[in-house]
Structure formats: C-alpha cells, structure tokens
Scaffold this motif. Structure first.
Motif, PDB file in Angstrom:
ATOM      1  N   HIS A   1       0.814  -1.211   0.000  1.00 40.27           N
ATOM      2  CA  HIS A   1       0.000   0.000   0.000  1.00 40.27           C
ATOM      3  C   HIS A   1       0.850   1.264   0.000  1.00 40.27           C
ATOM      4  CE1 HIS A   1      -3.028  -2.989   1.041  1.00 40.27           C
ATOM      5  NE2 HIS A   1      -3.914  -2.129   0.586  1.00 40.27           N
ATOM      6  N   GLY A   2       2.138   1.111  -0.394  1.00 42.69           N
ATOM      7  CA  GLY A   2       2.976   2.269  -0.648  1.00 42.69           C
ATOM      8  C   GLY A   2       3.929   2.674   0.453  1.00 42.69           C
ATOM      9  N   ALA A   3       3.916   1.981   1.592  1.00 41.08           N
ATOM     10  CA  ALA A   3       4.789   2.385   2.699  1.00 41.08           C
ATOM     11  C   ALA A   3       6.247   2.023   2.421  1.00 41.08           C
ATOM     12  CB  ALA A   3       4.345   1.714   3.992  1.00 41.08           C
ATOM     13  N   GLU A   4       7.135   2.763   3.094  1.00 45.17           N
ATOM     14  CA  GLU A   4       8.552   2.416   3.104  1.00 45.17           C
ATOM     15  C   GLU A   4       8.798   1.650   4.409  1.00 45.17           C
ATOM     16  OE1 GLU A   4      12.965   4.507   3.508  1.00 45.17           O
ATOM     17  OE2 GLU A   4      11.238   5.728   2.905  1.00 45.17           O
ATOM     18  N   VAL A   5       9.164   0.385   4.286  1.00 49.49           N
ATOM     19  CA  VAL A   5       9.314  -0.477   5.461  1.00 49.49           C
ATOM     20  C   VAL A   5      10.772  -0.877   5.653  1.00 49.49           C
ATOM     21  CG1 VAL A   5       8.709  -2.705   6.513  1.00 49.49           C
ATOM     22  CG2 VAL A   5       6.957  -1.367   5.323  1.00 49.49           C
ATOM     23  N   VAL A   6      11.250  -0.707   6.873  1.00 46.40           N
ATOM     24  CA  VAL A   6      12.550  -1.229   7.277  1.00 46.40           C
ATOM     25  C   VAL A   6      12.271  -2.439   8.156  1.00 46.40           C
ATOM     26  CG1 VAL A   6      14.692  -0.776   8.527  1.00 46.40           C
ATOM     27  CG2 VAL A   6      13.601   1.060   7.207  1.00 46.40           C
ATOM     28  N   GLY A   7      12.746  -3.588   7.746  1.00 46.10           N
ATOM     29  CA  GLY A   7      12.543  -4.807   8.508  1.00 46.10           C
ATOM     30  C   GLY A   7      13.808  -5.191   9.251  1.00 46.10           C
ATOM     31  N   ALA A   8      13.680  -5.516  10.517  1.00 41.96           N
ATOM     32  CA  ALA A   8      14.832  -5.939  11.313  1.00 41.96           C
ATOM     33  C   ALA A   8      14.779  -7.440  11.528  1.00 41.96           C
ATOM     34  CB  ALA A   8      14.850  -5.218  12.663  1.00 41.96           C
ATOM     35  N   ALA A   9      15.945  -8.088  11.420  1.00 43.28           N
ATOM     36  CA  ALA A   9      16.006  -9.539  11.586  1.00 43.28           C
ATOM     37  C   ALA A   9      17.380  -9.950  12.094  1.00 43.28           C
ATOM     38  CB  ALA A   9      15.705 -10.249  10.271  1.00 43.28           C
ATOM     39  N   ARG A  10      17.399 -11.022  12.859  1.00 40.15           N
ATOM     40  CA  ARG A  10      18.662 -11.541  13.390  1.00 40.15           C
ATOM     41  C   ARG A  10      19.467 -12.229  12.301  1.00 40.15           C
ATOM     42  NH1 ARG A  10      20.043 -16.511  14.888  1.00 40.15           N
ATOM     43  NH2 ARG A  10      17.886 -17.225  14.711  1.00 40.15           N
ATOM     44  N   ASP A  11      18.789 -13.032  11.478  1.00 40.81           N
ATOM     45  CA  ASP A  11      19.429 -13.823  10.435  1.00 40.81           C
ATOM     46  C   ASP A  11      19.116 -13.184   9.077  1.00 40.81           C
ATOM     47  OD1 ASP A  11      20.136 -15.739   8.507  1.00 40.81           O
ATOM     48  OD2 ASP A  11      19.622 -17.428   9.805  1.00 40.81           O
ATOM     49  N   LEU A  12      20.081 -12.439   8.540  1.00 40.14           N
ATOM     50  CA  LEU A  12      19.832 -11.715   7.294  1.00 40.14           C
ATOM     51  C   LEU A  12      19.564 -12.645   6.121  1.00 40.14           C
ATOM     52  CD1 LEU A  12      22.419  -8.778   7.419  1.00 40.14           C
ATOM     53  CD2 LEU A  12      19.964  -8.714   7.900  1.00 40.14           C
ATOM     54  N   ARG A  13      20.282 -13.748   6.053  1.00 39.06           N
ATOM     55  CA  ARG A  13      20.093 -14.680   4.932  1.00 39.06           C
ATOM     56  C   ARG A  13      18.682 -15.264   4.956  1.00 39.06           C
ATOM     57  NH1 ARG A  13      24.617 -19.175   3.843  1.00 39.06           N
ATOM     58  NH2 ARG A  13      25.754 -17.212   3.520  1.00 39.06           N
ATOM     59  N   LYS A  14      18.234 -15.654   6.128  1.00 36.45           N
ATOM     60  CA  LYS A  14      16.883 -16.203   6.265  1.00 36.45           C
ATOM     61  C   LYS A  14      15.846 -15.145   5.926  1.00 36.45           C
ATOM     62  CE  LYS A  14      13.777 -18.347   9.641  1.00 36.45           C
ATOM     63  NZ  LYS A  14      13.600 -18.747  11.063  1.00 36.45           N
ATOM     64  N   ALA A  15      16.066 -13.921   6.390  1.00 37.16           N
ATOM     65  CA  ALA A  15      15.120 -12.843   6.127  1.00 37.16           C
ATOM     66  C   ALA A  15      15.043 -12.512   4.646  1.00 37.16           C
ATOM     67  CB  ALA A  15      15.506 -11.604   6.936  1.00 37.16           C
ATOM     68  N   GLU A  16      16.191 -12.491   3.977  1.00 36.81           N
ATOM     69  CA  GLU A  16      16.204 -12.225   2.534  1.00 36.81           C
ATOM     70  C   GLU A  16      15.373 -13.266   1.792  1.00 36.81           C
ATOM     71  OE1 GLU A  16      17.284  -9.810   0.755  1.00 36.81           O
ATOM     72  OE2 GLU A  16      18.598  -8.668   2.080  1.00 36.81           O
ATOM     73  N   ALA A  17      15.533 -14.538   2.165  1.00 39.73           N
ATOM     74  CA  ALA A  17      14.791 -15.613   1.505  1.00 39.73           C
ATOM     75  C   ALA A  17      13.297 -15.540   1.812  1.00 39.73           C
ATOM     76  CB  ALA A  17      15.350 -16.967   1.938  1.00 39.73           C
ATOM     77  N   ALA A  18      12.971 -15.120   3.039  1.00 40.66           N
ATOM     78  CA  ALA A  18      11.572 -15.109   3.473  1.00 40.66           C
ATOM     79  C   ALA A  18      10.782 -13.941   2.912  1.00 40.66           C
ATOM     80  CB  ALA A  18      11.507 -15.092   4.999  1.00 40.66           C
ATOM     81  N   THR A  19      11.477 -12.908   2.453  1.00 39.87           N
ATOM     82  CA  THR A  19      10.785 -11.673   2.067  1.00 39.87           C
ATOM     83  C   THR A  19      10.748 -11.428   0.561  1.00 39.87           C
ATOM     84  OG1 THR A  19      12.845 -10.440   2.517  1.00 39.87           O
ATOM     85  CG2 THR A  19      11.187 -10.504   4.274  1.00 39.87           C
ATOM     86  N   THR A  20      10.853 -12.485  -0.216  1.00 41.80           N
ATOM     87  CA  THR A  20      10.752 -12.351  -1.680  1.00 41.80           C
ATOM     88  C   THR A  20       9.425 -11.701  -2.067  1.00 41.80           C
ATOM     89  OG1 THR A  20      12.107 -14.328  -1.993  1.00 41.80           O
ATOM     90  CG2 THR A  20      10.793 -13.599  -3.863  1.00 41.80           C
ATOM     91  N   ASP A  21       8.325 -12.143  -1.437  1.00 44.57           N
ATOM     92  CA  ASP A  21       7.004 -11.595  -1.748  1.00 44.57           C
ATOM     93  C   ASP A  21       6.876 -10.151  -1.276  1.00 44.57           C
ATOM     94  OD1 ASP A  21       6.278 -13.967  -2.888  1.00 44.57           O
ATOM     95  OD2 ASP A  21       5.082 -14.680  -1.185  1.00 44.57           O
ATOM     96  N   VAL A  22       7.616  -9.797  -0.230  1.00 46.27           N
ATOM     97  CA  VAL A  22       7.578  -8.418   0.260  1.00 46.27           C
ATOM     98  C   VAL A  22       8.181  -7.484  -0.781  1.00 46.27           C
ATOM     99  CG1 VAL A  22       8.283  -6.829   2.083  1.00 46.27           C
ATOM    100  CG2 VAL A  22       7.717  -9.203   2.645  1.00 46.27           C
ATOM    101  N   ARG A  23       9.324  -7.882  -1.324  1.00 51.06           N
ATOM    102  CA  ARG A  23       9.964  -7.049  -2.339  1.00 51.06           C
ATOM    103  C   ARG A  23       9.113  -6.965  -3.603  1.00 51.06           C
ATOM    104  NH1 ARG A  23      14.320  -9.366   0.208  1.00 51.06           N
ATOM    105  NH2 ARG A  23      14.330 -11.205  -1.116  1.00 51.06           N
ATOM    106  N   ALA A  24       8.443  -8.068  -3.938  1.00 52.30           N
ATOM    107  CA  ALA A  24       7.553  -8.052  -5.095  1.00 52.30           C
ATOM    108  C   ALA A  24       6.374  -7.107  -4.851  1.00 52.30           C
ATOM    109  CB  ALA A  24       7.046  -9.456  -5.388  1.00 52.30           C
ATOM    110  N   ALA A  25       5.841  -7.133  -3.635  1.00 52.81           N
ATOM    111  CA  ALA A  25       4.719  -6.255  -3.295  1.00 52.81           C
ATOM    112  C   ALA A  25       5.154  -4.802  -3.292  1.00 52.81           C
ATOM    113  CB  ALA A  25       4.144  -6.638  -1.927  1.00 52.81           C
ATOM    114  N   ALA A  26       6.392  -4.554  -2.881  1.00 50.70           N
ATOM    115  CA  ALA A  26       6.911  -3.185  -2.882  1.00 50.70           C
ATOM    116  C   ALA A  26       6.968  -2.643  -4.305  1.00 50.70           C
ATOM    117  CB  ALA A  26       8.291  -3.145  -2.244  1.00 50.70           C
ATOM    118  N   SER A  27       7.404  -3.476  -5.223  1.00 53.57           N
ATOM    119  CA  SER A  27       7.481  -3.056  -6.626  1.00 53.57           C
ATOM    120  C   SER A  27       6.096  -2.796  -7.189  1.00 53.57           C
ATOM    121  CB  SER A  27       8.191  -4.136  -7.459  1.00 53.57           C
ATOM    122  OG  SER A  27       9.507  -4.341  -6.996  1.00 53.57           O
ATOM    123  N   GLY A  28       5.159  -3.683  -6.839  1.00 55.61           N
ATOM    124  CA  GLY A  28       3.799  -3.537  -7.365  1.00 55.61           C
ATOM    125  C   GLY A  28       3.021  -2.398  -6.739  1.00 55.61           C
ATOM    126  N   GLY A  29       3.352  -2.051  -5.488  1.00 52.81           N
ATOM    127  CA  GLY A  29       2.579  -1.024  -4.796  1.00 52.81           C
ATOM    128  C   GLY A  29       3.314   0.279  -4.593  1.00 52.81           C
TER     129      GLY A  29
END
Length: 323
Positions: free
Chosen positions: A46-74
């Motif tokens: 919905h257009g927000a700029e989101v900063v996500g915090a995570a302990r395991d960056l590699r795991k977070a990168e893999a888990a947030t593929t749909d987030v990055r796709a949604a960012a592009s679409g929205g």
C-alpha cells in the motif's frame, strides 16, 4: 471497509483496503518469518517504506521475496537491517545505524519474539524470553524514540498469554525460582503490554502513542519449541470448558488474519482510541478480571505503578537511563 465490519476473520489486506501509505515509514522487527513478513508485505503493497529488522539476514532475505515483489507492485520500499534482540550490543548497533540515517518512523511494530523456549540466557545474562521479547525492544524503541515525530505510533505485539502471569520484578530472570517455559513467556508478554502503557504515558504529550495487540492463535515458527499435539490437546480442553461456560472458544487464525490487528492499530484506528490500550480482532478491548484465558486484557497489565516500576527495572537491567 469500516471498523464495524472488521473482526477476527479480517486480514491485513482487508484492513488496509483503499488506504494509501505512500510517504509513511515503518519499522517492523522480526521479518524472517510469519507475522513479520506478512505485516511488512501488506504495508509496502500500500505504498509504505518499510525497514525490517532480523537476526538472520540470509533467512530474512529468503523469506521476504514476496515483500519485495509487493513493494514493486505497490510503489512501496523495503530494506532489511540486522538486529538480534537477544544481544544489547546488536540492538544498539541497529539503533545507531537508524539514528545515523536520520529518517523518521511514523510507525514502529515490535513484532519479533520467542515463545516457550528451553531455559537459556541472552548474551547479556537475561532469561531468554524476557530479554528478547521485552528488554531488547525496550532498548531499541527508546534509542530510536527521537525518530518518532508527533503522530507516530508504537505497536507492541503481546499475547492472550499475558493473562496467565504478572511480571516478577523481584526475579524477572528466574535466578531464584524454578524455570517454567510458559510462565516466562506469559511474563514477557505482560511486560510488552506494560511497556506500551508506560511509553504511551511518557510520550503522548508530544503526540506519540503506543498500544499493545494480541494477533490471535496462529501457527507460525513462534511455536517451534512447543509440541503441536500438546497445543491441540490444550486448545480442545480449553474450548470444552469455554463452551460449557457459554463463552467464545479459541479459533485458529491464518497468518494474514494474524497481521490484521497490528496494521489496524498502527495506521487505521484513531490514535486516541488505541493509545495506552490493548487491541485484538481489530478492536480495542477493555481489561477484564473474569479469568478468561482466551479473550481480553488482564488488569495486572495496566497497573500504572507496575508499568513505572518495570520501566525503572528495565533501565537498571539494560544500563540506560531514559529521558
């Protein structure tokens, strides 16, 4: 969708339908799985700029593929920063990085947490659940509070489990009493509510409000230390008791449904309505002493004296004087 039509079935997408968050900046902790990922996805879509915090960056990168796709679409934006809530040095490094960037946050959602862990201590010596769920967020939020301008909000993810136990200010780290996974979790969730209450009291004069939310009963990685069979048996037993008493029973939520109340309290509800309060199913819930484990907030989590005492104890434990 009006608030009257929102409830336990609502998803984060339902809550944000028709809302444009362009220009809004949000910090979400715990974006490597479950609710944190869905919360971030719904906001950036919905257009927000989101900063996500995570302990395991590699795991977070893999888990947030749909987030990055949604960012592009929205037309939203998404980035990940490293932070381990079980390490105050890691929390402080993350906070210092955010402070150095100097960009404000309109919303901070303290989503990350652990549940029912075997006994263990953080690198700073705190009981793992109290240290991670409460003290890590206490240190982070207060360090970056200057980045939260008038109109900003803090949303602390609590749990109905807070009803089980008050915070033990004499022995929060189980140094003198036998350890109980469930008791430690309940204490940490009560601490989350009390922190929201006291943060709201301290910051509302400058227009910054805080609230606590219960996302619902959801199957996520949070429950990885608990036997699923035991959980189901416990829920069935509770539901039988609740049904016999004519009360609402426990209903499982999907992850999109679990993320709904966080975004509702963060961007949709009136700040005055949710400030210093407890929300579930996209509504504010009044504290009740009826003894129910399922719904509502317990009065012990809203005691102003306890909230102030917890704040002082937390300052002592993290070694920082706030304000």
């Amino acid at each position: 969708m009006s608030n009257g039509s929102l409830g336990w079935k609502s998803t984060a997408n339902d809550v944000l339908a028709g809302i444009d968050l362009k220009g809004k900046r949000v910090l979400v902790t715990g974006v490597s799985a479950g609710l944190g990922v869905e919360t971030a996805r719904s906001l950036v879509a919905h257009g927000a700029e989101v900063v996500g915090a995570a302990r395991d960056l590699r795991k977070a990168e893999a888990a947030t593929t749909d987030v990055r796709a949604a960012a592009s679409g929205g037309n939203g934006q998404f980035e990940i920063v490293e932070m381990d809530l079980a390490s105050l040095s890691s929390v402080r490094r993350c906070a210092d990085t955010l402070l150095a960037a100097g960009k404000p946050f309109d919303l901070v959602i303290a989503n990350a947490g652990v549940m029912a862990t075997p006994f263990g201590r953080t690198v700073d010596g705190f009981e793992m659940q109290f240290g991670t769920n409460h003290l890590g967020h206490f240190a982070l939020v207060n360090r970056i509070a200057t980045l939260m301008p008038a109109g900003a909000r803090l949303v602390m993810l609590a749990s109905s489990s807070h009803r089980v136990a008050d915070v033990d200010l004499e022995d929060p780290n189980f140094e003198h009493k036998p350890y109980s996974e469930g008791l430690a979790y309940s204490q940490s969730k009560t601490a989350n509510v009390l922190f929201a209450v006291e943060f709201d009291r301290r910051n509302k004069a400058r227009g910054v409000r805080a609230t606590a939310v219960h996302p619902g009963t959801i199957q996520t990685e949070l429950g990885r230390y608990v036997d699923p069979v035991m959980i189901q048996e416990r829920i069935e037993a509770l539901n039988a008791q609740l049904a016999a008493e004519g009360k609402a029973t426990i209903r499982w939520k999907s992850i999109p449904q679990g993320a709904a109340t966080s975004v509702w309290a963060g961007v949709v509800a009136s700040a005055e309505d949710v400030g210093g309060r407890y929300c579930e199913n996209c509504h504010v819930v009044e504290p009740s002493s009826d003894g129910s484990f399922v719904d509502g907030a317990s009065p012990h989590a809203f005691n102003p004296q306890t909230a102030k005492a917890l704040w002082a104890k937390s300052e002592e434990l993290v070694g920082e004087r706030i304000g």
